[in-house]
Scaffold this motif. Sequence first.
Motif, PDB file in Angstrom:
ATOM      1  N   ARG A  72      22.875  60.329 -44.285  1.00  0.00           N
ATOM      2  CA  ARG A  72      22.914  58.970 -44.815  1.00  0.00           C
ATOM      3  C   ARG A  72      23.490  58.058 -43.740  1.00  0.00           C
ATOM      4  N   GLU A  97      20.315  50.560 -45.169  1.00  0.00           N
ATOM      5  CA  GLU A  97      20.701  51.961 -45.267  1.00  0.00           C
ATOM      6  C   GLU A  97      19.473  52.853 -45.059  1.00  0.00           C
ATOM      7  N   SER A 103      18.215  56.896 -45.808  1.00  0.00           N
ATOM      8  CA  SER A 103      18.390  58.233 -46.356  1.00  0.00           C
ATOM      9  C   SER A 103      17.474  59.156 -45.573  1.00  0.00           C
TER      10      SER A 103
END
Length: 327
Positions: A285, A292, A294
């Motif tokens: 992450r 962001e 993932s």
Amino acid sequence: AAMMAAAPTIVVGQGAPRVFKVGMIGAGGRCTGAMANLVEAAKSIGHDIKLVAVCDFFEEKAKGAAKKFGCDEKMAFGGGNGYKSVVASDCEIIVTATPPAFRPIHVEAAIKAGKHVFAEKPVAVDGPGIRQFLAAAAEAKAKKLSLVAGTQRRHQAGYLKQAKALKDGKIGPVVGGAIYWNGTVPWVRNREANDSNAAYLARNWVNWTEMSGDHIVEQHVHNIDVANWFIGRTPKTATGFGARTRRVSGNQYDFFSIDFDYGEGVHIHSMCRQINGCSGFVGERFRTTDGEISGGGKISKNGQDVALDGDFQDGNPYMVEHVNLLK
């Protein structure tokens, strides 16, 4: 990384069908798995694979792999020097997945003999081994030999699309994050009555630092590699701790917690654990300047999903890495 992110994947075979002759150094679960992936990869692009030689520290394993993949049993070799017979065979490609301590020796021998190589990760367990492997990699490049390592995320469409998005500026650069490999002890193999010290270490290798490099090197390498790939550099320093509290075999720690400092204010928390009966998670992450990531999944920018693109082959990355090796 930039090359892999930018290059389109061709999913059809080029030229006339051919049979690639393969040698296996190692005949355990991962090496036979890699061989099966290679067979599948060849068929997917219109070619075929023939196993011509195989070795393992334990000769019965080599004979079992020979039977499984249709190799003449007389070309199945045992003992610590069996790899020399595989390298001396008429194979074109060598697949090697033995205890990682042996990887630099096997790859060096294969490259010197002019073979293409799939080398399962990790490629070494210590500084001298890493330098030996890097020298072999340089020789492979000079000889124009293909050398693919088993960091399969480098061949996985989801990660490749994220790397491309970073390169294309669809999301700001990584400024921090966390990477995890929290799981169980893979296995413990007890010493058998007639085992020498060498045989016991080879049988139970995953629990010994001298053989595996510990589980930062043997497992968590995947997540660390993704961090290095997405950030675009390796850490400047690492500060961490670990402990051994529950392990029943070998000499490794049970867990590690590490702060990787990449410079320019970028820190990644690395966490890996091998303890049974605990909550587990494997993945990455990351925080960027504006969103962001993932690992292998989604990218969000200012709270909105980013559309990812790239002509990369979908499917099992353990197979796709062999497609790329053959191409």
